[in-house]
Motif scaffolding. Structure first.
Motif, mmCIF file in Angstrom:
data_model
loop_
_atom_site.group_PDB
_atom_site.id
_atom_site.type_symbol
_atom_site.label_atom_id
_atom_site.label_comp_id
_atom_site.label_asym_id
_atom_site.label_seq_id
_atom_site.Cartn_x
_atom_site.Cartn_y
_atom_site.Cartn_z
ATOM 1 N N THR A 123 0.834 -1.210 0.000
ATOM 2 C CA THR A 123 0.000 0.000 0.000
ATOM 3 C C THR A 123 0.864 1.254 0.000
ATOM 4 O OG1 THR A 123 -1.809 -1.122 1.157
ATOM 5 C CG2 THR A 123 -1.745 1.279 1.296
ATOM 6 N N LEU A 124 1.902 1.262 0.849
ATOM 7 C CA LEU A 124 2.808 2.406 0.914
ATOM 8 C C LEU A 124 3.551 2.578 -0.399
ATOM 9 C CD1 LEU A 124 4.376 4.665 2.253
ATOM 10 C CD2 LEU A 124 5.789 2.939 3.390
ATOM 11 N N GLN A 125 4.024 1.483 -0.982
ATOM 12 C CA GLN A 125 4.755 1.569 -2.243
ATOM 13 C C GLN A 125 3.880 2.172 -3.345
ATOM 14 O OE1 GLN A 125 6.089 -2.199 -4.000
ATOM 15 N NE2 GLN A 125 8.011 -1.170 -4.544
ATOM 16 N N ASN A 126 2.633 1.763 -3.408
ATOM 17 C CA ASN A 126 1.730 2.327 -4.412
ATOM 18 C C ASN A 126 1.524 3.821 -4.193
ATOM 19 O OD1 ASN A 126 1.368 -0.146 -5.678
ATOM 20 N ND2 ASN A 126 -0.460 -0.668 -4.492
ATOM 21 N N ALA A 127 1.452 4.242 -2.922
ATOM 22 C CA ALA A 127 1.282 5.656 -2.621
ATOM 23 C C ALA A 127 2.528 6.457 -3.009
ATOM 24 C CB ALA A 127 0.972 5.847 -1.137
ATOM 25 N N ILE A 128 3.717 5.881 -2.799
ATOM 26 C CA ILE A 128 4.965 6.544 -3.180
ATOM 27 C C ILE A 128 5.039 6.695 -4.695
ATOM 28 C CG2 ILE A 128 7.477 6.289 -3.259
ATOM 29 C CD1 ILE A 128 7.287 4.945 -0.514
ATOM 30 N N ILE A 129 4.655 5.646 -5.415
ATOM 31 C CA ILE A 129 4.666 5.699 -6.881
ATOM 32 C C ILE A 129 3.699 6.771 -7.372
ATOM 33 C CG2 ILE A 129 4.045 4.422 -8.968
ATOM 34 C CD1 ILE A 129 5.071 1.890 -7.520
ATOM 35 N N ALA A 130 2.508 6.824 -6.783
ATOM 36 C CA ALA A 130 1.529 7.837 -7.182
ATOM 37 C C ALA A 130 2.047 9.240 -6.904
ATOM 38 C CB ALA A 130 0.205 7.596 -6.462
ATOM 39 N N HIS A 131 2.713 9.417 -5.764
ATOM 40 C CA HIS A 131 3.264 10.728 -5.423
ATOM 41 C C HIS A 131 4.393 11.106 -6.373
ATOM 42 C CE1 HIS A 131 6.119 13.379 -3.243
ATOM 43 N NE2 HIS A 131 5.012 13.983 -2.868
ATOM 44 N N ALA A 132 5.222 10.121 -6.756
ATOM 45 C CA ALA A 132 6.374 10.400 -7.608
ATOM 46 C C ALA A 132 5.960 10.898 -8.984
ATOM 47 C CB ALA A 132 7.242 9.149 -7.743
ATOM 48 N N THR A 133 4.782 10.496 -9.450
ATOM 49 C CA THR A 133 4.344 10.935 -10.779
ATOM 50 C C THR A 133 4.041 12.427 -10.820
ATOM 51 O OG1 THR A 133 2.016 10.437 -10.298
ATOM 52 C CG2 THR A 133 3.356 8.665 -11.263
ATOM 53 N N THR A 134 3.853 13.038 -9.665
ATOM 54 C CA THR A 134 3.543 14.467 -9.621
ATOM 55 C C THR A 134 4.683 15.297 -9.043
ATOM 56 O OG1 THR A 134 2.520 14.267 -7.427
ATOM 57 C CG2 THR A 134 1.098 13.965 -9.339
ATOM 58 N N SER A 135 5.814 14.644 -8.726
ATOM 59 C CA SER A 135 6.898 15.380 -8.059
ATOM 60 C C SER A 135 8.264 15.062 -8.654
ATOM 61 C CB SER A 135 6.898 15.060 -6.561
ATOM 62 O OG SER A 135 7.146 13.678 -6.359
ATOM 63 N N LYS A 136 8.321 14.757 -9.936
ATOM 64 C CA LYS A 136 9.604 14.422 -10.550
ATOM 65 C C LYS A 136 10.478 15.664 -10.664
ATOM 66 C CE LYS A 136 8.148 10.323 -13.116
ATOM 67 N NZ LYS A 136 8.039 9.681 -14.452
ATOM 68 N N THR A 137 11.741 15.507 -10.292
ATOM 69 C CA THR A 137 12.701 16.606 -10.329
ATOM 70 C C THR A 137 13.889 16.177 -11.189
ATOM 71 O OG1 THR A 137 12.068 17.306 -8.110
ATOM 72 C CG2 THR A 137 14.172 18.135 -8.974
ATOM 73 N N PRO A 138 14.256 16.969 -12.199
ATOM 74 C CA PRO A 138 15.404 16.588 -13.027
ATOM 75 C C PRO A 138 16.718 16.724 -12.264
ATOM 76 C CG PRO A 138 14.628 18.785 -13.617
ATOM 77 C CD PRO A 138 13.630 18.227 -12.637
#
Length: 263
Positions: free
Chosen positions: A38-53
């Motif tokens: 559950t936590l991993q899915n939440a991290i993945i969902a968050h990462a799609t909106t917070s990508k930093t080059p």
């Protein structure tokens, strides 16, 4: 699960409002394969909106937010840095450090530093993902945080068994601490992030509100002074408390938002 409670507190000149809502995982029951998924899915969902080059020429560091069960209690493994270090002396921090040219990746750097500092082999750590955005430390390093779960050395992660079975606990005494870098390690229960008596509103970089966590009573046997010259061993928080604050506190508050503990 938490009851819906609204905590309002003053932070600097403004008022910080953070709502404690229903967490997506239990903060008191041991971590399970199901809760980690559950936590991993939440991290993945968050990462799609917070990508930093990654910026060319910038000096980077990577840290591990190490989740673990200790005596069946879910929490985070944290370090208290040694007082004689040239940087970050006496601070509460995650394992990790500067990315070297020889490191294959930022994550590889975090795993290498973690083994050097607390003796955890990379095979004991199940990486759940990277969250962010990364922030610049006061030393000028761009810090990339990763989340992982720690298994005991004698245990092996496996996909067999029930998703709801408690995962094994680690023993803090089994860790091999680098005394040149780390004064001690301790376990911060997830439930500590919900106690009004522990949390203090603060501002990260004077711009973003977050919660600092009082851990003064959780670092067993640590008295704050550890050398004949009587220099303080810790970089205390406000009013002499030992706290998870600054960049470490900011990253922990962000992870609590991903867990929907804070909103």
């Amino acid at each position: 699960m938490l009851s819906r409670t609204l905590i309002t507190a003053a932070a600097h000149a403004s008022t910080l409002h953070i709502q404690l809502s229903m967490s997506i995982i239990s903060l008191t029951s041991p971590f399970t394969r199901g809760s980690l998924r559950t936590l991993q899915n939440a991290i993945i969902a968050h990462a799609t909106t917070s990508k930093t080059p990654v910026t060319s020429g910038e000096v980077n560091a990577a840290v591990l937010v190490l989740l673990c069960n200790v005596d069946g209690v879910p929490g985070v493994l944290l370090e208290l840095r040694g007082s004689k270090l040239r940087s970050h002396a006496g601070e509460v921090s995650f394992p990790g450090g500067r990315v070297d040219p020889a490191d294959a990746s930022f994550l590889a750097a975090a795993l290498r530093e973690t083994q050097e500092e607390v003796g955890l082999d990379h095979r004991q750590i199940d990486i759940l993902g990277q969250f962010g955005p990364p922030e610049q430390s006061l030393m000028g390093l761009r810090v990339w945080p990763y989340v992982g779960f720690v298994y005991p050395r004698s245990s092996h992660h496996t996909d067999t068994g029930s998703l709801d079975d408690p995962l094994p606990s680690i023993s803090l005494s089994s860790l091999t601490i680098s005394r040149a870098e780390v004064a001690t390690v301790f376990h911060l229960p997830l439930s500590a992030f919900t106690f009004p008596a522990r949390i203090r509103p603060d501002m990260f970089r004077a711009a973003s509100p977050y919660w600092a966590i009082d851990i003064s009573d959780l670092v067993e046997g640590f008295e704050g002074v550890n050398d004949p010259s009587r220099h303080s061993e810790v970089s205390d928080g406000k009013e002499g408390r030992l706290e998870v604050w600054g960049l470490t506190g900011w990253h922990m508050s962000l992870l609590m938002r991903i867990l929907k503990v804070y909103t």
